[in-house]
Design a protein around this motif. Structure first.
Motif, mmCIF file in Angstrom:
data_model
loop_
_atom_site.group_PDB
_atom_site.id
_atom_site.type_symbol
_atom_site.label_atom_id
_atom_site.label_comp_id
_atom_site.label_asym_id
_atom_site.label_seq_id
_atom_site.Cartn_x
_atom_site.Cartn_y
_atom_site.Cartn_z
ATOM 1 N N HIS A 2 -3.170 11.196 4.377
ATOM 2 C CA HIS A 2 -1.646 11.003 4.912
ATOM 3 C C HIS A 2 -2.473 10.679 7.012
ATOM 4 O O HIS A 2 -1.993 9.783 7.051
ATOM 5 C CB HIS A 2 -0.465 11.834 4.902
ATOM 6 C CG HIS A 2 0.345 11.913 5.772
ATOM 7 N ND1 HIS A 2 1.283 10.844 6.017
ATOM 8 C CD2 HIS A 2 0.938 12.302 6.653
ATOM 9 C CE1 HIS A 2 2.325 10.936 6.277
ATOM 10 N NE2 HIS A 2 1.734 11.925 6.940
ATOM 11 N N TYR A 60 1.333 -1.404 0.361
ATOM 12 C CA TYR A 60 0.127 -0.098 0.108
ATOM 13 C C TYR A 60 0.563 1.170 0.078
ATOM 14 O O TYR A 60 1.918 1.537 0.790
ATOM 15 C CB TYR A 60 -0.780 -0.030 1.338
ATOM 16 C CG TYR A 60 -1.807 1.009 1.758
ATOM 17 C CD1 TYR A 60 -2.989 1.106 1.019
ATOM 18 C CD2 TYR A 60 -1.408 1.879 2.224
ATOM 19 C CE1 TYR A 60 -3.661 2.218 1.062
ATOM 20 C CE2 TYR A 60 -2.021 3.409 2.115
ATOM 21 C CZ TYR A 60 -3.102 3.211 1.448
ATOM 22 O OH TYR A 60 -3.735 4.603 1.897
ATOM 23 N N HIS A 61 -0.124 2.309 -0.601
ATOM 24 C CA HIS A 61 1.329 3.352 -0.854
ATOM 25 C C HIS A 61 0.618 4.540 -0.472
ATOM 26 O O HIS A 61 -0.645 5.155 -1.313
ATOM 27 C CB HIS A 61 2.081 3.483 -2.465
ATOM 28 C CG HIS A 61 2.794 2.878 -2.713
ATOM 29 N ND1 HIS A 61 4.312 2.539 -2.019
ATOM 30 C CD2 HIS A 61 2.789 2.328 -3.210
ATOM 31 C CE1 HIS A 61 4.623 1.984 -3.046
ATOM 32 N NE2 HIS A 61 4.202 1.601 -3.825
ATOM 33 N N GLU A 62 0.805 5.272 0.447
ATOM 34 C CA GLU A 62 -0.283 5.613 0.538
ATOM 35 C C GLU A 62 -0.671 8.156 0.246
ATOM 36 O O GLU A 62 -1.908 7.945 -0.015
ATOM 37 C CB GLU A 62 -0.166 6.816 2.356
ATOM 38 C CG GLU A 62 1.155 7.210 2.152
ATOM 39 C CD GLU A 62 2.018 7.647 3.739
ATOM 40 O OE1 GLU A 62 2.805 7.362 3.782
ATOM 41 O OE2 GLU A 62 0.663 8.542 4.204
ATOM 42 N N GLU A 63 0.941 7.525 -0.983
ATOM 43 C CA GLU A 63 0.570 8.440 -2.386
ATOM 44 C C GLU A 63 -0.216 8.668 -3.056
ATOM 45 O O GLU A 63 -0.651 9.534 -3.613
ATOM 46 C CB GLU A 63 2.353 8.455 -2.521
ATOM 47 C CG GLU A 63 3.380 9.190 -1.584
ATOM 48 C CD GLU A 63 2.998 10.903 -2.098
ATOM 49 O OE1 GLU A 63 3.252 11.510 -2.882
ATOM 50 O OE2 GLU A 63 2.613 11.643 -0.245
ATOM 51 N N HIS A 64 -0.780 7.150 -3.152
ATOM 52 C CA HIS A 64 -1.550 7.259 -4.229
ATOM 53 C C HIS A 64 -2.851 5.793 -3.600
ATOM 54 O O HIS A 64 -2.143 4.553 -4.636
ATOM 55 C CB HIS A 64 -1.221 7.069 -5.976
ATOM 56 C CG HIS A 64 0.469 6.279 -5.879
ATOM 57 N ND1 HIS A 64 0.314 4.802 -6.034
ATOM 58 C CD2 HIS A 64 2.047 7.305 -5.882
ATOM 59 C CE1 HIS A 64 1.726 4.927 -6.189
ATOM 60 N NE2 HIS A 64 2.446 5.341 -5.790
ATOM 61 N N SER A 93 -3.161 2.345 -4.916
ATOM 62 C CA SER A 93 -2.509 0.835 -4.628
ATOM 63 C C SER A 93 -3.624 0.032 -4.690
ATOM 64 O O SER A 93 -2.594 -1.147 -3.732
ATOM 65 C CB SER A 93 -1.010 1.142 -3.792
ATOM 66 O OG SER A 93 -2.161 1.916 -2.994
#
Lengths: 410, 268, 131
Positions: free
Chosen positions: B145, B27-31, B35
């Protein structure tokens, strides 16, 4: 009890591992150029035409489904095969970011309502004495029926935009389908995605406009001959056949056809798809006139612009859908502008011959069944067409709205 | 006290945390949405662990709710000091909040709207609203975030707190954990974890437990519908220690009214 | 003895102030955020009356007074407002607030108009600023 659960757990784990080995995972998350996630592209390789390119639009905006999944049973939930179908077009083709309100207008156009046909039938058959509000959509919803409507449902019921494309076999398979009734060009590759086009070919129009006035046939230089297929040549029928089995013979085509123009070069979108107004008859929705281009300013009788009309170096030209430039001849100063001809419509002189089916009749066979093309069910009573003769002759002239016009009985 | 219920809460929370740790790697909180879809479609076993995480989380909330009702019926409040009761009660809104942020951080149609609404609701709290928003949401400025941080940190806190509580008595038996893992796995094999594609519709529904609040937000100002009304039961649970009858009556009335709003929201 | 006790109490209090202060200062860091630079979008489109261009964060359309751009963020609780071609209005999918094509509030819990966005009409196209 608890041990049973543990053993079941192990079985489930084995199943999960087995399921994973059977699965084809996507190589990465697929995005369209606007950054929208479109996982359909992981499996589907189809390439529709440019404005709907797969990298730009993807699949789900038109065909719905679940674009965030790749498991077929999940991904294909609420899938729409024909996105142009008028039942769904508001949220597919007509969605806010694409062609908003267009399907709403098209639904009010005569090609969708068939109001002209229904009204004429019901009034001539004595079922109504003022303009009927009935449309294909209202008949589909209400299931309303009468003798005239039964005739409409069985013999005319396939020539409207609500007709489900591909539901029936034979010549009916290609008819209807909402937006795609006109805008679709099949892909020659088997299973290839069809192309969507604004250059609507004549054959798309001719799938319906081949009866009554038979305008799409005459335009292309086809004359529907009597049903014998004569002259016989080399032991076979000499005449060409249409998809529905009728015989046609070749006659000189319309000059516009000869020059390479198609129907939609003149019949602009405001006329065909409508502007949201609901008309009863075709004459009300027609707005393109010969003089709109020939001696005119490229505007229709309702003031809409004809896109093909251009002024080049001081003279009027017409640029057709293939970008070919045609010079436009103004009406002849003497023959057309002379006061004695002021009441003549252009067609009165320039349409030398029209198909005339004075010998065309219908009869109802009560003890047979026929397909009701609106409800999709076989119901009692079959309508049969028969004719004694059909001619391609000088048209009858008549007086309509202070003009001498041609009358074409169908 | 029915033991299976309290151990069920612990076990499912533990499963949710472990499966959460697993899917936090891809998982990427940026996208977040990309993700999440990646976990669902690209990563091997990704959809399975996402569903396991989803259903064990939902089950934690349901079991904790049942656990609370049971504690009320059996009058457990009176047998412990008030501060211990209050801390235990806090676990309910905490789990609810963790579950809610779980929806927000997947950032699909439901999560995106839920995050935006939560941010505005936090801002509607007088005086401290701005700071609350900065600590928990701020999705309009900072994406997912902060909800993501809260999702992780609060889970640690709750697991630590309730774990201490329960493990003080006895360690969670491996057999129990196994049984609950089987139940969660079975659920995740029957249904996929929800994921709603962004679309141009005129109706978006929030998480199922939020539907009542969503319905009420149509009629009342944000603070009353989104903060005051949902915090009533928590206040009642705190108050139960001192005024059990009044608190029980209020809780029942609240549950009845929320049930009606929930149904109204679900039927839209 | 008493002095020792007092000193112990004093040291405890000092530790409290030290650690509490550290935490409080830390909270200030947690509360703050780095504002994003304003987003500028360049659009090369032709506007036609009655047609709404729907972007991810904006609506762009031609009004009687020229082109206008509206934010799609609902003034109620921040959901993304959608365009409903059937009724030709904007509807918020979360709580059904409705707005006219000019962004004026019609009904629902929002009670405010949609926010207009800064729009610049240059020779090359439109420049939209999303705050």
């Amino acid at each position: 009890m608890k041990k049973g659960f543990i053993i079941l757990g192990i079985c489930l784990l084995i199943f999960v591992v087995w399921r994973e080995t059977q699965r084809k995972r996507a190589p990465h998350v697929f995005l369209t150029t606007s950054g929208r996630i479109e996982m359909c592209l992981a499996c589907h390789q189809e390439r529709p035409s440019k404005p709907h390119a797969r990298e730009v639009v993807g699949c789900s905006p038109c065909h719905n489904g679940q674009p965030l999944r790749i498991d077929k049973s999940l991904a294909h939930k609420n899938l729409i095969f024909n996105a142009g179908d008028l039942h769904v077009a508001d949220s597919s083709c007509g969605q806010p970011a694409c062609h908003p309100r267009r399907p709403e207008w098209v639904k009010k156009s005569l090609m969708a309502t068939n109001r002209g046909i229904i009204d004429t039938l019901r009034r001539y058959w004595g079922e109504a004495n003022k303009p009927c509000p009935d449309t294909v959509e209202s008949l589909l919803k209400s299931g309303k029926n009468s003798l005239a409507l039964d005739y409409f449902r069985k013999l005319c019921g396939s020539c409207h935009l609500w007709f489900p494309r591909g539901k029936y076999q034979g010549f009916l398979a290609q008819k209807g389908g909402g937006c795609v009734a006109c805008h679709l060009v099949p892909n020659k590759k088997p299973k290839g995605h069809p192309f969507l086009t604004l250059n609507i070919p004549i054959r798309n129009c001719a799938r319906c406009h081949n009866r009554s006035g038979r305008i799409a046939l005459t335009y292309q230089g086809l004359y529907e001959a009597e049903g014998y297929g004569t002259p016989y040549l080399h032991g076979d029928f000499g005449a060409d056949t249409l998809l529905d089995g009728r015989f046609v013979q070749h006659i000189p085509p319309d000059i516009h056809f000869k020059k390479g123009l198609v129907c939609v070069d003149c019949h602009i979108k405001e006329e065909t798809m409508g502007t949201g107004k609901s008309y009863v008859h075709m004459v009300q929705s027609l707005e393109v006139q010969c003089t709109s281009c020939h001696g005119g300013t490229g505007h229709t009788s309702k003031g809409h612009i004809i896109p093909g009309f251009k002024k080049e170096k001081g003279r009027s030209v017409f640029i057709d859908h293939h970008q070919k430039v045609h010079p436009l001849k103004p009406p002849l100063p003497i023959a057309c502008r002379h006061p004695v001809h002021k009441n003549l419509s252009c067609q009165a002189c320039h349409n030398r011959h029209v198909p005339q089916c004075f010998g065309c009749h219908i009869r109802r066979v009560a003890n047979e069944k026929q397909l009701d093309k609106l409800s999709g069910k076989e119901t009692p009573g079959a309508w049969e067409e028969f004719r004694s003769y059909m001619r391609y002759k000088t048209p009858t002239l008549g007086w309509y709205k202070n003009k001498i016009v041609i009358l074409v009985p169908g | 006290m029915t033991k299976w219920l309290s151990w069920g809460v612990t076990a499912t929370l533990l499963i949710a945390t472990l499966s959460g740790i697993i899917i936090s790697y891809p998982y990427h909180e940026e996208h977040p949405l990309i993700s999440t879809v990646g976990i669902e479609t690209v990563v091997p076993f990704g959809d399975f662990f996402r569903a396991l995480h989803y259903f064990s989380g939902q089950l934690t909330l349901l079991l904790l709710w049942m656990h609370t009702v049971e504690a009320l019926i059996k009058r457990r409040a009176q047998s412990r000091p008030w501060w211990s009761w209050s801390i235990l009660i806090l676990s309910l809104p905490a789990i609810l909040f963790i579950l809610f942020t779980g929806y927000v951080i997947r950032d699909d149609e439901t999560g995106f709207s839920a995050g935006r609404i939560a941010e505005h609701l936090a801002l509607s709290i007088p005086w401290v609203g701005k700071y609350m928003n900065h600590l928990f949401f701020l999705v309009s400025q900072d994406g997912v975030h902060r909800p993501w941080l809260i999702h992780v940190y609060l889970t640690g806190l709750v697991l630590g707190g309730t774990g201490l509580w329960h493990f003080r008595l006895r360690l969670l038996s491996l057999l129990d954990l196994g049984c609950w893992a089987t139940i969660c796995t079975a659920l995740s094999l029957v249904w996929p974890a929800s994921l709603v594609a962004p679309q141009e519709t005129t109706l978006v529904k929030g998480p199922w437990f939020f539907l009542g609040v969503q319905e009420l937000l149509r009629y009342l100002p944000p603070f009353w519908a989104g903060i005051a009304y949902p915090s009533l039961p928590v206040v009642c649970l705190f108050g139960y220690y001192w005024r059990p009858r009044l608190a029980t009556l209020s809780l029942l009335l609240w549950a009845l009214s929320y049930g009606i709003f929930l149904l109204m929201g679900a039927c839209r | 003895m008493i002095i020792k006790k007092q000193r112990r109490w004093f040291i405890k209090a000092l530790t409290g102030i030290w650690l509490g202060g550290l935490g409080a200062v830390g909270l200030i860091t947690a509360f703050s955020y780095l504002p994003r630079p304003p987003k500028k979008i360049f659009l090369k489109v032709k506007l036609v009356p009655n047609k709404v261009i729907v972007g991810p964060e904006y609506f762009l359309l031609l009004s009687a007074h020229g082109p206008i751009a509206l934010s799609r963020t609902c003034p109620h609780l921040g959901c993304t407002v959608n365009y409903d071609p059937e009724e030709n209005i904007f509807i918020c999918p979360c709580h059904q607030s409705r707005f006219t094509l000019l962004g004026r509030y019609i009904s629902g819990p929002a009670h405010k108009d949609l926010k207009p966005l800064k729009l610049k009409h240059t020779d090359a196209g439109f420049v939209l600023e999303i705050a």
